[in-house]
Design an enzyme around this catalytic site. Sequence first.
Site, PDB file in Angstrom:
ATOM      1  N   VAL A   1       0.814  -1.231   0.000  1.00 11.73           N
ATOM      2  CA  VAL A   1       0.000   0.000   0.000  1.00 11.73           C
ATOM      3  C   VAL A   1       0.841   1.272   0.000  1.00 11.73           C
ATOM      4  CG1 VAL A   1      -2.060  -1.028   1.044  1.00 11.73           C
ATOM      5  CG2 VAL A   1      -0.292  -0.036   2.529  1.00 11.73           C
TER       6      VAL A   1
ATOM      7  N   ASN B   1      -7.790  -1.297   4.765  1.00 18.18           N
ATOM      8  CA  ASN B   1      -7.713  -2.108   5.992  1.00 18.18           C
ATOM      9  C   ASN B   1      -6.281  -2.508   6.352  1.00 18.18           C
ATOM     10  OD1 ASN B   1      -8.755  -4.385   7.941  1.00 18.18           O
ATOM     11  ND2 ASN B   1      -7.492  -5.433   6.411  1.00 18.18           N
TER      12      ASN B   1
ATOM     13  N   TYR C   1       1.561   3.854  16.169  1.00 17.73           N
ATOM     14  CA  TYR C   1       0.257   3.305  15.778  1.00 17.73           C
ATOM     15  C   TYR C   1      -0.848   4.305  16.108  1.00 17.73           C
ATOM     16  CZ  TYR C   1      -3.418  -0.300  15.361  1.00 17.73           C
ATOM     17  OH  TYR C   1      -4.532  -1.029  15.006  1.00 17.73           O
TER      18      TYR C   1
ATOM     19  N   THR D   1      -3.077  -9.514  16.869  1.00 20.91           N
ATOM     20  CA  THR D   1      -3.206  -9.470  18.331  1.00 20.91           C
ATOM     21  C   THR D   1      -2.868 -10.814  18.986  1.00 20.91           C
ATOM     22  OG1 THR D   1      -5.551 -10.005  18.145  1.00 20.91           O
ATOM     23  CG2 THR D   1      -4.988  -7.667  18.295  1.00 20.91           C
TER      24      THR D   1
HETATM   25  P1  NAD Z   1      -3.423  -8.650  10.521  1.00 11.45           P
HETATM   26  O1  NAD Z   1      -1.996  -8.426  10.838  1.00 11.45           O
HETATM   27  O2  NAD Z   1      -4.036  -9.943  10.844  1.00 11.45           O
HETATM   28  O3  NAD Z   1      -3.705  -8.337   8.980  1.00 11.45           O
HETATM   29  C1  NAD Z   1      -3.178  -7.177   8.383  1.00 11.45           C
HETATM   30  C2  NAD Z   1      -2.998  -7.458   6.904  1.00 11.45           C
HETATM   31  O4  NAD Z   1      -2.422  -6.258   6.325  1.00 11.45           O
HETATM   32  C3  NAD Z   1      -2.016  -8.612   6.641  1.00 11.45           C
HETATM   33  O5  NAD Z   1      -2.567  -9.511   5.721  1.00 11.45           O
HETATM   34  C4  NAD Z   1      -0.793  -7.898   6.098  1.00 11.45           C
HETATM   35  O6  NAD Z   1      -0.034  -8.676   5.183  1.00 11.45           O
HETATM   36  C5  NAD Z   1      -1.400  -6.678   5.426  1.00 11.45           C
HETATM   37  N1  NAD Z   1      -0.404  -5.630   5.225  1.00 11.45           N
HETATM   38  C6  NAD Z   1       0.490  -5.157   6.125  1.00 11.45           C
HETATM   39  N2  NAD Z   1       1.286  -4.252   5.536  1.00 11.45           N
HETATM   40  C7  NAD Z   1       0.882  -4.137   4.252  1.00 11.45           C
HETATM   41  C8  NAD Z   1       1.309  -3.364   3.147  1.00 11.45           C
HETATM   42  N3  NAD Z   1       2.356  -2.513   3.229  1.00 11.45           N
HETATM   43  N4  NAD Z   1       0.659  -3.491   1.970  1.00 11.45           N
HETATM   44  C9  NAD Z   1      -0.392  -4.361   1.849  1.00 11.45           C
HETATM   45  N5  NAD Z   1      -0.829  -5.136   2.855  1.00 11.45           N
HETATM   46  C10 NAD Z   1      -0.191  -5.021   4.037  1.00 11.45           C
HETATM   47  O7  NAD Z   1      -4.200  -7.472  11.252  1.00 11.45           O
HETATM   48  P2  NAD Z   1      -5.769  -7.238  11.552  1.00 11.45           P
HETATM   49  O8  NAD Z   1      -5.933  -7.335  13.004  1.00 11.45           O
HETATM   50  O9  NAD Z   1      -6.615  -8.031  10.636  1.00 11.45           O
HETATM   51  O10 NAD Z   1      -5.842  -5.682  11.197  1.00 11.45           O
HETATM   52  C11 NAD Z   1      -6.526  -5.161  10.091  1.00 11.45           C
HETATM   53  C12 NAD Z   1      -6.722  -3.675  10.321  1.00 11.45           C
HETATM   54  O11 NAD Z   1      -7.516  -3.485  11.481  1.00 11.45           O
HETATM   55  C13 NAD Z   1      -5.412  -2.923  10.587  1.00 11.45           C
HETATM   56  O12 NAD Z   1      -5.470  -1.652   9.974  1.00 11.45           O
HETATM   57  C14 NAD Z   1      -5.391  -2.784  12.092  1.00 11.45           C
HETATM   58  O13 NAD Z   1      -4.618  -1.683  12.508  1.00 11.45           O
HETATM   59  C15 NAD Z   1      -6.863  -2.600  12.368  1.00 11.45           C
HETATM   60  N6  NAD Z   1      -7.247  -2.916  13.729  1.00 11.45           N
HETATM   61  C16 NAD Z   1      -7.036  -4.149  14.254  1.00 11.45           C
HETATM   62  C17 NAD Z   1      -7.410  -4.390  15.557  1.00 11.45           C
HETATM   63  C18 NAD Z   1      -7.192  -5.738  16.206  1.00 11.45           C
HETATM   64  O14 NAD Z   1      -7.351  -5.827  17.426  1.00 11.45           O
HETATM   65  N7  NAD Z   1      -6.853  -6.782  15.480  1.00 11.45           N
HETATM   66  C19 NAD Z   1      -8.003  -3.380  16.338  1.00 11.45           C
HETATM   67  C20 NAD Z   1      -8.213  -2.141  15.764  1.00 11.45           C
HETATM   68  C21 NAD Z   1      -7.841  -1.908  14.457  1.00 11.45           C
END
Ligand code: NAD
Length: 249
Positions: free
Chosen positions: A61, A87, A152, A190
């Site tokens: 991204v 996302n 973050y 997480t």
């Molecule tokens: P995750 O780590 O399971 O998945 C994140 C995905 O983003 C992965 O598949 C990863 O390969 C991809 N990614 C990372 N860097 C990238 C890049 N440069 N280009 C393209 N893809 C990339 O995380 P998740 O928990 O599914 O998180 C998804 C979103 O939700 C994130 O933005 C995270 O900050 C947000 N979020 C998560 C939580 C939580 O508790 N899990 C809470 C609040 C917000």
Amino acid sequence: MSRFSARNAIVTGGARGIGAAIAEALVKEDISVVIADLLEHEGCEVARKLGSTAKFCRLDVTDDANWRIVIDEAEEAFGPLAILVNNAGILDFGGIETQSPVMFRHVVDVNLYGAWLGMHLAAPRLRAGGGGVIVNISSTAGLLGYAGIGGYVASKWGLRGLTKAAAIELGPAGIRVCSVHPGPIHTPMTAGLDASVAATQPLARFGEPEEVAAMVRFLITEATFSTGSEFVLDGGATAGQALPLPNAS
Ligand code: NAD
């Protein structure tokens, strides 16, 4: 007001976790989805399971040229682009004094600049198609401060503000832009966190990716008068605190 009926989406970070659940929820709504992620093996597997209306494209991204290719591929595969879910995200632990400058910049680069780049390049396509929806996945870290994850927190507050700026600019073109603010959700991100992270929430548990996906699906297909707004799903974590008051039940 009728439901939003456009049928072509890009979901970044769709190879696993919340993004994979969003991709599945959209495909169930008959929306075609390009799963755009760094993780090729996992992303192809998610697309294969979802069937012919899902396709994996490798995307970093933070890479301008890469985004242009993915947007073109999405339109070639499924027609005019109408939906973007920013996302993809990363989390790095480190205090103000201890986080490396390189990692601070990397977190902001992926979580904030990456989402800006996606909107910057996709908005003209949505505009050309007569409108669309952009959903930016922020966090409760875009509503509150947390110690030990300053990069973050900065990136997610930035994304919340950027969502509002984009909503004001793009509304007249029929493009809605909203932010989603999950609390702790069970995903690979997480996996190393202790259950006690959620212990003081009114709903004292982690959320599931499908619960976030349901909110995103609602925003895309039903929330036709919402733009520039924050949608929180955090088990009540940002509602406040239960104080130890005398005689309080
Ligand atoms: P995750 O780590 O399971 O998945 C994140 C995905 O983003 C992965 O598949 C990863 O390969 C991809 N990614 C990372 N860097 C990238 C890049 N440069 N280009 C393209 N893809 C990339 O995380 P998740 O928990 O599914 O998180 C998804 C979103 O939700 C994130 O933005 C995270 O900050 C947000 N979020 C998560 C939580 C939580 O508790 N899990 C809470 C609040 C917000």
